[in-house]
Design an enzyme around this catalytic site. Structure first.
Site, PDB file in Angstrom:
ATOM      1  N   GLU A 244     -32.875  36.365 -43.735  1.00  0.00           N
ATOM      2  CA  GLU A 244     -33.658  35.249 -43.184  1.00  0.00           C
ATOM      3  C   GLU A 244     -35.132  35.650 -43.297  1.00  0.00           C
ATOM      4  O   GLU A 244     -35.679  36.298 -42.417  1.00  0.00           O
ATOM      5  CB  GLU A 244     -33.251  34.981 -41.738  1.00  0.00           C
ATOM      6  CG  GLU A 244     -33.911  33.745 -41.120  1.00  0.00           C
ATOM      7  CD  GLU A 244     -35.231  34.063 -40.442  1.00  0.00           C
ATOM      8  OE1 GLU A 244     -36.290  33.755 -41.061  1.00  0.00           O
ATOM      9  OE2 GLU A 244     -35.221  34.614 -39.347  1.00  0.00           O
TER      10      GLU A 244
ATOM     11  N   ASP B 175     -30.771  37.611 -39.164  1.00  0.00           N
ATOM     12  CA  ASP B 175     -31.861  36.881 -38.517  1.00  0.00           C
ATOM     13  C   ASP B 175     -33.108  37.758 -38.454  1.00  0.00           C
ATOM     14  O   ASP B 175     -33.018  38.982 -38.279  1.00  0.00           O
ATOM     15  CB  ASP B 175     -31.415  36.480 -37.106  1.00  0.00           C
ATOM     16  CG  ASP B 175     -32.376  35.530 -36.437  1.00  0.00           C
ATOM     17  OD1 ASP B 175     -32.861  34.606 -37.102  1.00  0.00           O
ATOM     18  OD2 ASP B 175     -32.650  35.729 -35.237  1.00  0.00           O
TER      19      ASP B 175
ATOM     20  N   ASP C 256     -33.118  25.703 -36.184  1.00  0.00           N
ATOM     21  CA  ASP C 256     -34.392  25.632 -35.472  1.00  0.00           C
ATOM     22  C   ASP C 256     -35.250  24.447 -35.904  1.00  0.00           C
ATOM     23  O   ASP C 256     -36.310  24.209 -35.317  1.00  0.00           O
ATOM     24  CB  ASP C 256     -35.194  26.920 -35.692  1.00  0.00           C
ATOM     25  CG  ASP C 256     -34.677  28.083 -34.858  1.00  0.00           C
ATOM     26  OD1 ASP C 256     -34.100  27.832 -33.782  1.00  0.00           O
ATOM     27  OD2 ASP C 256     -34.860  29.239 -35.276  1.00  0.00           O
TER      28      ASP C 256
END
Length: 468
Positions: A318, A271, A371
């Site tokens: 990411e 992430d 998200d």
């Protein structure tokens, strides 16, 4: 990564279980459905111990090593002989973490009295190096709140033992599920948050590696500047790293955190990959992320330190948001696949990297992430008329929006295509998992039931058609 297709579905979103999806029979049934659908990957969110105070966000966990005891299956505890009876819980449309833990805690307390002397449990306690600190932390936290306010006293021994036992049960169940999923020919993709929570055993135990005061308050907090998701940026609240201290110790703690996550999953999404080159830090006490600044991270030095302990080829970057050339260069030097998100493609720019004709082989394409809105929700609520026209024209879409998105992902040259389960089911904005920058209602979506056979068959047909 092998060319293939996968589904993004967090464990908590599974049907069944006790107030929340868990590691029990429905997880096994879902894995069987993936295999029937010709899928190669099952991606979840982080599975670490979450807290109700933070909406049970998997990105704000109390530990980078401990599993979330709310995911324990009572059905499997009964099957394993740890309890004689498993309480029956009503079906719930939304995850209710508080009720789930109330029920499971009572069952675990009863099972501990019966199984506290089991050899397997004692072996787990002896062989798990992070367990003592974790159990002490959550026991103290339960009695006295976050670590900056603790008195000078030890927590009740029985409470510490309860949390150790919960980890034993959790990891026993997880290891069996992972083995079953792997035996079906499916790889598990996990997720490593860039920062731990300030209210965590990680920051309490290794506070020298974070910019925090002795009272536990962050001197600087993490976030991102204004972007696609928020005009004022995102203020995450996590304390930022003291990279100089980490480097002096050879990044030992961070490497161990990464190594543990790669033991739990087959592949791991890093992430906020851009944070490994530079991170956005905001002075503690600011109301928004606007008044932050970019500060340097170690970049390649960190991954060089990790390369002796982990297989870097099992990582996914990411690389969304504000990405600079040095971030792309690091990703490519390490050979990591990046991410492409189809919802970001429709801005009228033919050079947009999220448009399928600009995808590269070493990447993972998503219709959307945890998200994002769902594909249907994006089309109905967020897309401008021009974006909808461009999407329709580009995809030559003459069917349901979600299946047009899925086809675009599957036909991409990207090695891996991952579709949130909500898009397979064709659900709208009510099924969104998270709205970045908001509080209330996140992380609670659940499937009402397992997908229909026709939906699995349609995915299998597309996987065959596009060589996945």
């Amino acid at each position: 990564m092998l060319r293939g297709a996968g589904i993004l579905l967090h464990i908590t979103s599974l049907p069944g279980g006790c107030y929340v999806g868990d590691l029990g029979p429905e997880a096994y049934k879902f894995a069987e459905g993936l295999a029937d659908a010709g899928q190669t990957y099952w991606q979840t969110l982080p599975i670490n111990h979450t807290l109700p105070e933070y909406e049970n966000s998997p990105y704000n966990a109390v530990s980078s090593f401990a599993g979330d005891p709310v995911l324990i299956s009572l059905d499997l505890m009964k099957k394993d002989g740890l309890v004689d009876q498993a309480p029956q819980c009503p079906a719930t449309e939304r995850a209710d973490y508080v009720k789930a833990w109330e029920v499971k805690r009572a069952v675990l307390e009863k099972a501990l009295k019966k199984a506290g002397g089991l050899g397997d449990y004692r072996d787990f306690v002896d062989k798990t190096p992070w367990l003592a600190d974790y159990a002490y932390y959550v026991a103290m936290r339960e009695r006295h709140g976050p670590w900056g306010r603790w008195p000078d006293e030890a927590p009740p021994r029985r409470l510490v033992e309860l949390y150790k036992f919960a980890q034993f049960v959790f990891w026993s169940q997880w290891e069996r599920l992972k083995q079953y999923v792997n035996d079906l020919g499916i790889f598990l993709i996990g997720d490593l948050p860039f920062y731990p929570s300030v209210d965590s055993v990680d920051v309490w135990r290794y506070r020298q590696y974070f910019k925090v005061g002795e009272d536990g308050r962050p001197l600087y907090v993490a976030g991102v500047p204004p972007d696609y998701y928020s005009a004022t940026g995102q203020l995450w609240g996590n304390p930022v790293y003291n990279w100089e201290a980490l480097e002096r110790d050879g990044y030992k703690w961070w490497v161990e955190r990464l190594r543990h996550t790669l033991e739990v999953f087959d592949y791991v999404r890093l992430d906020h990959f851009r944070g490994y080159l530079a991170y956005w830090e905001v002075p503690g006490g600011e109301a928004t992320a606007v008044r932050g600044r970019w500060a340097p991270s170690p970049g390649r030095r960190l991954f060089d330190a990790a390369s002796a302990a982990v297989e870097l080829g099992r990582l996914i970057a990411e690389d969304l948001g504000y990405i600079t050339p040095d971030v792309e260069a690091l990703r490519d030097e390490l050979g990591l696949p990046g991410m492409r998100v189809l919802q970001f493609a429709w801005d009228g720019n033919p050079a947009n990297p999220h448009k399928p004709h600009n995808h590269v082989k070493n990447s993972v394409v998503y219709t959307g992430t945890h998200d994002n809105n769902t594909a249907v929700g994006w089309y109905l609520e967020e897309a401008s008329p021009r974006a909808r026209r461009e999407f329709r024209q580009y995809s030559n879409c003459r069917e349901a929006v979600n299946w047009c998105f899925i086809k675009l992902a599957y036909m991409s040259v990207a090695d891996v295509a991952v579709v949130p389960m909500q898009d397979v089911l064709g659900l709208g904005p009510e099924a969104r998992m998270n709205r970045p920058g908001t509080v209330g209602g996140n992380w609670r979506w659940r499937m009402a039931k397992q997908p229909e056979p026709r939906q699995w068959r349609r995915l299998r047909s597309l996987a065959r058609l596009y060589g996945r």
